[in-house]
Design an enzyme around this catalytic site. Structure first.
Site, PDB file in Angstrom:
ATOM      1  N   ASP A  25      -2.854   0.615   7.832  1.00 14.41           N
ATOM      2  CA  ASP A  25      -1.609   1.380   7.642  1.00 14.41           C
ATOM      3  C   ASP A  25      -0.527   0.949   8.634  1.00 14.41           C
ATOM      4  O   ASP A  25       0.343   1.750   9.006  1.00 14.41           O
ATOM      5  CB  ASP A  25      -1.860   2.895   7.767  1.00 14.41           C
ATOM      6  CG  ASP A  25      -2.848   3.393   6.719  1.00 14.41           C
ATOM      7  OD1 ASP A  25      -2.898   2.819   5.618  1.00 14.41           O
ATOM      8  OD2 ASP A  25      -3.580   4.353   7.010  1.00 14.41           O
ATOM      9  N   HIS A  81       0.956   5.127   1.211  1.00 13.21           N
ATOM     10  CA  HIS A  81       0.257   5.986   2.171  1.00 13.21           C
ATOM     11  C   HIS A  81       0.992   7.320   2.267  1.00 13.21           C
ATOM     12  O   HIS A  81       2.218   7.340   2.406  1.00 13.21           O
ATOM     13  CB  HIS A  81       0.209   5.298   3.539  1.00 13.21           C
ATOM     14  CG  HIS A  81      -0.547   6.088   4.565  1.00 13.21           C
ATOM     15  ND1 HIS A  81      -1.923   6.174   4.558  1.00 13.21           N
ATOM     16  CD2 HIS A  81      -0.123   6.848   5.601  1.00 13.21           C
ATOM     17  CE1 HIS A  81      -2.311   6.951   5.565  1.00 13.21           C
ATOM     18  NE2 HIS A  81      -1.239   7.375   6.208  1.00 13.21           N
ATOM     19  N   SER A  92       4.982   6.671   2.328  1.00 13.71           N
ATOM     20  CA  SER A  92       5.520   5.362   2.686  1.00 13.71           C
ATOM     21  C   SER A  92       4.868   4.286   1.836  1.00 13.71           C
ATOM     22  O   SER A  92       3.675   4.359   1.533  1.00 13.71           O
ATOM     23  CB  SER A  92       5.212   5.042   4.165  1.00 13.71           C
ATOM     24  OG  SER A  92       5.702   6.054   5.024  1.00 13.71           O
ATOM     25  N   ASN A 132       0.850  -1.185   0.000  1.00 12.15           N
ATOM     26  CA  ASN A 132       0.000   0.000   0.000  1.00 12.15           C
ATOM     27  C   ASN A 132       0.887   1.238   0.000  1.00 12.15           C
ATOM     28  O   ASN A 132       1.959   1.224   0.627  1.00 12.15           O
ATOM     29  CB  ASN A 132      -0.860  -0.003   1.276  1.00 12.15           C
ATOM     30  CG  ASN A 132      -1.736   1.243   1.424  1.00 12.15           C
ATOM     31  OD1 ASN A 132      -2.371   1.679   0.473  1.00 12.15           O
ATOM     32  ND2 ASN A 132      -1.776   1.811   2.626  1.00 12.15           N
TER      33      ASN A 132
END
Ligand code: GAR
Length: 206
Positions: A141, A105, A132, A103
């Site tokens: 997250d 972020h 990140s 992911n």
């Protein structure tokens, strides 16, 4: 080549950056929870199979996520990339993807999980902001960070200027991480490893 599926909810500029990077990967699916996501139009224009499922057609989060991730699994990706996917994912559904999903972020995790990261950064008076890329776990997250890009925060910065400046760095960061995975340099062996060595600090691949 590495088979890559992407989930995105919005405009899709990170997906565009992945496509433009001419990585040695096959994009097998772009999926979205939003019918009007720019990412779906971009994918269709690039000849990538697309999928839209509407959360309102499902009784609850878990049944939507089971349906969506079932369809993603059918595409048999080696790697799932969350590129601006804005829905929380049911922990039981995402658990089997541990080590196979990343992911991006817009914060220097572990700072500012969730929404409004640019606002949170400004409110805290940070001298630095960033983005990140992390491996996805059931914790929102919260999975291990593998790479970060950093930008300085200026006195005149607003949420909008920060977001815009950071986005250009995201567009280099995310393809760099996917390239590292596609080439086998970055992998998951019970945790992130880079060139066979456990990753202890985030890489700056940009
Ligand atoms: C990006 O800034 C990404 O980091 C962020 O959404 C934006 C998507 O832009 N992701 C999150 O906030 C995830 N919680 P894009 O649709 O143009 O790629």
């Amino acid at each position: 080549p590495l088979r890559v599926a992407v989930l995105a909810s919005g405009r899709g500029s990170n997906l565009a950056a992945l496509i433009a990077a001419r990585l040695q990967v096959d994009f097998v699916l772009v999926g979205s929870d939003k019918a009007k996501a720019g990412a779906l139009a971009l994918a269709a224009a690039a000849g990538i199979p697309t999928l839209h499922l509407n959360p309102r057609d499902y009784a609850d989060r878990a049944s939507f996520d089971r349906a969506l991730f079932g369809r993603v699994a059918e595409a048999q990706p080696d790697l799932l990339v969350l590129a601006g996917y804005m829905r929380i994912i049911d922990g039981t559904v995402i658990a089997p993807w541990e080590g196979r999903a990343i992911n991006i972020h817009p914060s220097l995790l572990p700072k500012y999980r969730g929404l409004h990261t640019h606002r949170q950064c400004l409110a805290a008076g940070d001298a630095e902001h960033g983005a990140s890329v992390h491996f996805v776990t059931a914790e929102l997250d919260g999975g291990p960070v593998v790479a970060q890009a950093r930008i300085p925060v200026g006195a005149d910065d607003t949420e909008e200027t920060l977001a815009a400046r950071l986005l250009t760095r995201e567009h280099a960061l995310l393809p760099a991480v996917v390239r590292a995975i596609a080439s086998g340099r970055l992998a998951w062996q019970g945790g992130p490893v880079f060139d066979g060595t456990p990753l202890t600090a985030p890489l700056d691949l940009t």
